[in-house]
Design a protein around this motif. Sequence first.
Motif, PDB file in Angstrom:
ATOM      1  N   ASN A 160      26.964 -13.355  19.278  1.00  0.00           N
ATOM      2  CA  ASN A 160      26.531 -13.721  20.606  1.00  0.00           C
ATOM      3  C   ASN A 160      26.823 -12.774  21.631  1.00  0.00           C
ATOM      4  O   ASN A 160      26.876 -12.862  23.023  1.00  0.00           O
ATOM      5  N   ALA A 161      26.932 -11.450  21.069  1.00  0.00           N
ATOM      6  CA  ALA A 161      27.090 -10.314  22.079  1.00  0.00           C
ATOM      7  C   ALA A 161      25.765 -10.176  22.947  1.00  0.00           C
ATOM      8  O   ALA A 161      25.757  -9.501  23.963  1.00  0.00           O
ATOM      9  N   GLY A 162      24.953 -10.465  22.366  1.00  0.00           N
ATOM     10  CA  GLY A 162      23.596 -10.476  22.928  1.00  0.00           C
ATOM     11  C   GLY A 162      22.353  -9.583  22.511  1.00  0.00           C
ATOM     12  O   GLY A 162      21.627  -8.848  23.083  1.00  0.00           O
ATOM     13  N   LYS A 163      22.787  -9.323  21.110  1.00  0.00           N
ATOM     14  CA  LYS A 163      21.825  -8.524  20.329  1.00  0.00           C
ATOM     15  C   LYS A 163      20.266  -8.870  20.423  1.00  0.00           C
ATOM     16  O   LYS A 163      19.461  -8.320  20.767  1.00  0.00           O
ATOM     17  N   SER A 164      20.159 -10.055  20.171  1.00  0.00           N
ATOM     18  CA  SER A 164      18.784 -10.600  20.097  1.00  0.00           C
ATOM     19  C   SER A 164      18.017 -10.471  21.663  1.00  0.00           C
ATOM     20  O   SER A 164      16.879 -10.142  21.769  1.00  0.00           O
ATOM     21  N   SER A 165      18.840 -10.719  22.391  1.00  0.00           N
ATOM     22  CA  SER A 165      18.617 -10.619  23.977  1.00  0.00           C
ATOM     23  C   SER A 165      17.986  -9.253  24.489  1.00  0.00           C
ATOM     24  O   SER A 165      17.071  -9.039  24.843  1.00  0.00           O
ATOM     25  N   SER A 197      20.013 -17.714  21.279  1.00  0.00           N
ATOM     26  CA  SER A 197      20.729 -18.871  21.346  1.00  0.00           C
ATOM     27  C   SER A 197      22.370 -18.780  21.783  1.00  0.00           C
ATOM     28  O   SER A 197      22.732 -17.555  21.346  1.00  0.00           O
ATOM     29  N   GLY A 203      26.088 -16.826  15.701  1.00  0.00           N
ATOM     30  CA  GLY A 203      25.373 -16.682  14.350  1.00  0.00           C
ATOM     31  C   GLY A 203      24.211 -17.119  14.029  1.00  0.00           C
ATOM     32  O   GLY A 203      23.662 -17.586  12.980  1.00  0.00           O
ATOM     33  N   THR A 204      23.181 -16.838  15.408  1.00  0.00           N
ATOM     34  CA  THR A 204      21.826 -17.540  15.232  1.00  0.00           C
ATOM     35  C   THR A 204      21.060 -16.548  14.282  1.00  0.00           C
ATOM     36  O   THR A 204      20.273 -16.929  13.479  1.00  0.00           O
ATOM     37  N   THR A 205      21.148 -15.120  14.536  1.00  0.00           N
ATOM     38  CA  THR A 205      20.520 -14.145  13.783  1.00  0.00           C
ATOM     39  C   THR A 205      20.903 -13.985  12.416  1.00  0.00           C
ATOM     40  O   THR A 205      22.321 -13.812  12.278  1.00  0.00           O
ATOM     41  N   ASN A 228      27.164  -5.259  27.312  1.00  0.00           N
ATOM     42  CA  ASN A 228      26.397  -6.266  27.737  1.00  0.00           C
ATOM     43  C   ASN A 228      27.030  -7.176  28.756  1.00  0.00           C
ATOM     44  O   ASN A 228      28.506  -7.410  28.726  1.00  0.00           O
ATOM     45  N   LYS A 229      26.399  -8.168  29.384  1.00  0.00           N
ATOM     46  CA  LYS A 229      26.724  -9.241  30.070  1.00  0.00           C
ATOM     47  C   LYS A 229      27.664  -8.723  31.269  1.00  0.00           C
ATOM     48  O   LYS A 229      28.744  -9.375  31.624  1.00  0.00           O
ATOM     49  N   ASP A 258      26.955  -8.925  34.193  1.00  0.00           N
ATOM     50  CA  ASP A 258      26.585  -9.990  35.321  1.00  0.00           C
ATOM     51  C   ASP A 258      27.975 -10.828  35.319  1.00  0.00           C
ATOM     52  O   ASP A 258      28.097 -11.539  36.221  1.00  0.00           O
ATOM     53  N   ALA A 315      21.663  -7.912  29.655  1.00  0.00           N
ATOM     54  CA  ALA A 315      20.297  -8.262  29.021  1.00  0.00           C
ATOM     55  C   ALA A 315      19.762  -9.249  29.755  1.00  0.00           C
ATOM     56  O   ALA A 315      18.270  -9.525  29.835  1.00  0.00           O
ATOM     57  N   ARG A 316      20.559 -10.231  30.448  1.00  0.00           N
ATOM     58  CA  ARG A 316      19.982 -11.156  31.105  1.00  0.00           C
ATOM     59  C   ARG A 316      19.173 -10.958  32.413  1.00  0.00           C
ATOM     60  O   ARG A 316      18.179 -11.458  32.603  1.00  0.00           O
TER      61      ARG A 316
END
Length: 439
Positions: A226-231, A245, A249-251, A326-327, A329, A347-348
Motif C-alpha cells: 500500500n505504499a503506492g508502488k503500483s501507482s 487498489s 497485498g494487491t501486487t 509518497n502520499k 498530499d 503518485a496520486r
Amino acid sequence: MRLSDTIFALASGAGRAAISLLRLSGPDSALVLTRLAGRLPRPRQASLRRLRHPETGELLDEALLLWFPAPRSYTGEDSAELHLHGGRAVLEGVSAALLACGARPAEPGEFTRRAFLNGRLDLTAAEGIADLIDAETAAQRRQALRQAGGALAARYAGWGERLTRLLAHQEASIEFAEDGIPNDLDDEVRQGAATLAAEIAAHLADGGRGERLREGLWAAIIGAPNAGKSSLLNALAGREAAIVSARAGTTRDVVEVRLDLGGVPVLLADTAGLRDTPDEIEAEGVRRARRRAEEADLVIALFAADAAPDAETLALLRPGTVVVANKVDLAAPPASIGGIAPIALSARDGTGLDALRSLLEREAQSRAGLSEEASLTRPRHRAALGEAVDWLEEAQRAPLPELAAESLRAALRSLGRLTGRVGVEQVLDVVFGDFCIGK
Ligand SMILES: Nc1nc2c(ncn2[C@@H]2O[C@H](COP(=O)(O)OP(=O)(O)OP(=O)(O)O)[C@@H](O)[C@H]2O)c(=O)[nH]1
C-alpha cells in the motif's frame, strides 16, 4: 555458405508497403541484373528500369536500381539494390526471376558476414550493425552507431598492433640470444606488456555500462504494501500497467514495464509489498521482490509519508538506492529515511513526479549512459579482453623468453577472437619488417 553464390534478400520490412528494398550480392550480380533489367545501370547512380522475367519476358515491375561494383559496396562484392513497388506479387515475381537467374535467398546475416569475410568490417563493427537495427532508444542508437563505425574495432586493432610488435620483439630477442648478441628487448617487452595490460584492464573496469545500455537497465520499486508502488509504476509508464487498489497485498507477482529514461532503456518492475504474510502466494511474491531488489541495477525504495518507514524496506537500502516518500498530499515527508533525504512524491496528484523522473534519468545515465570512450557491449568482449590481460600478466612472469612469447601469442589470439582479425602473418610481417635478422 559459399562466397561463390550470388544471394538476394528483402532488406526492408515484410508486408505491404510503398517500396520494398531487395538486395543482391555476389559474383553473378552483374549477369543477374542485366538479365532482369536489360543492361547494367551506371555505378552508384539511381536508374529507373523495367524488370522482366528472363525466361518468359513478363513485365514484373518498374523499379529504381542501384549498382555497386566490387569492392566499393557494403559486402565488398558486386552488389545491387532493387527498389521495388512494395506489393506481395511484385516481390514474389522478382524473387522468382532472381531464382531463375541462379541467385539464391540469403541466410540471416549473410550480407554482413560477407562484408566481414571481405575485410569491410571487423566482428565488433558487425555486432554494432546488429545493435543499430535493434536500438530502441537514442543512447542505444548512438552507442551502436559508434561501434558500427569502427570505434571498438580501431581501439582493439591498435592493441593488436602493439601486441604484435611486442611479440615480434620477443621473438627477435630469442634469435639474438642464439646468435650471442646482447640486447635488452626482454625488459622492453615486459614493460610494454605491463602498460598494455593496465590499459585493457582500465577499459574493462567501466562498471559494465556498455553492456547495460545494450541490454537495458533493470530497475525495481520496492516498499511496504500500500505504499503506492503500483501507482508510481503506472505514473512513470503513463498507463495502467499494474493494478492499484486500497487493499494491501494487491501486487503478488512482478509486473514489468519498459521505459526510456534519458535514452537508456529500463525494465522497471513493480513488486509485491514487503511484509511477513501467512498467504503462500503473497509470500512467494515477497521472495521474488527481494530477489528482484538484489538483482536490479537501480532500486527505488518507496515509503508512505503518512506511515512510519517499515523495517523490511529499510533493511534493503543500499548506497545508490533512490528513496521516495509518497502520499505527500496526505502528510509532510520526513527529512530523512534511513539517513537519506527522500524525494517527496504524490503518485496520486503528480507532485514531485518530474523531479523523480529527472533523478531516475540521471541515475540511469550514470549507470549505463554513453561514456566519452567507446565501451565494450557484450560478455564476449569482456571474456576475450579478460583473457588477454591474464596472458599479458603471464608473459611478464614468464621465466623464459620462449614462454613469454607463447603467452603473448595467446594474448594475441584472444584479441584476434574479439575482432576476427589478428593472424600469424601479421607477426611475421613485423618480425621481418622491423629487424634484419639475416638468417
Ligand atoms: N493519497 C494518496 N494515495 C495514494 C498515493 N499513491 C497511491 N495511493 C493509494 O494507495 C493505495 C495503494 O496503492 P498501490 O499503488 O496499489 O500500492 P502498492 O504499494 O502497489 O500496494 P501493494 O500492491 O499492496 O504492495 C491505493 O488506494 C492508491 O490509490 C498518493 O500519492 N496519495
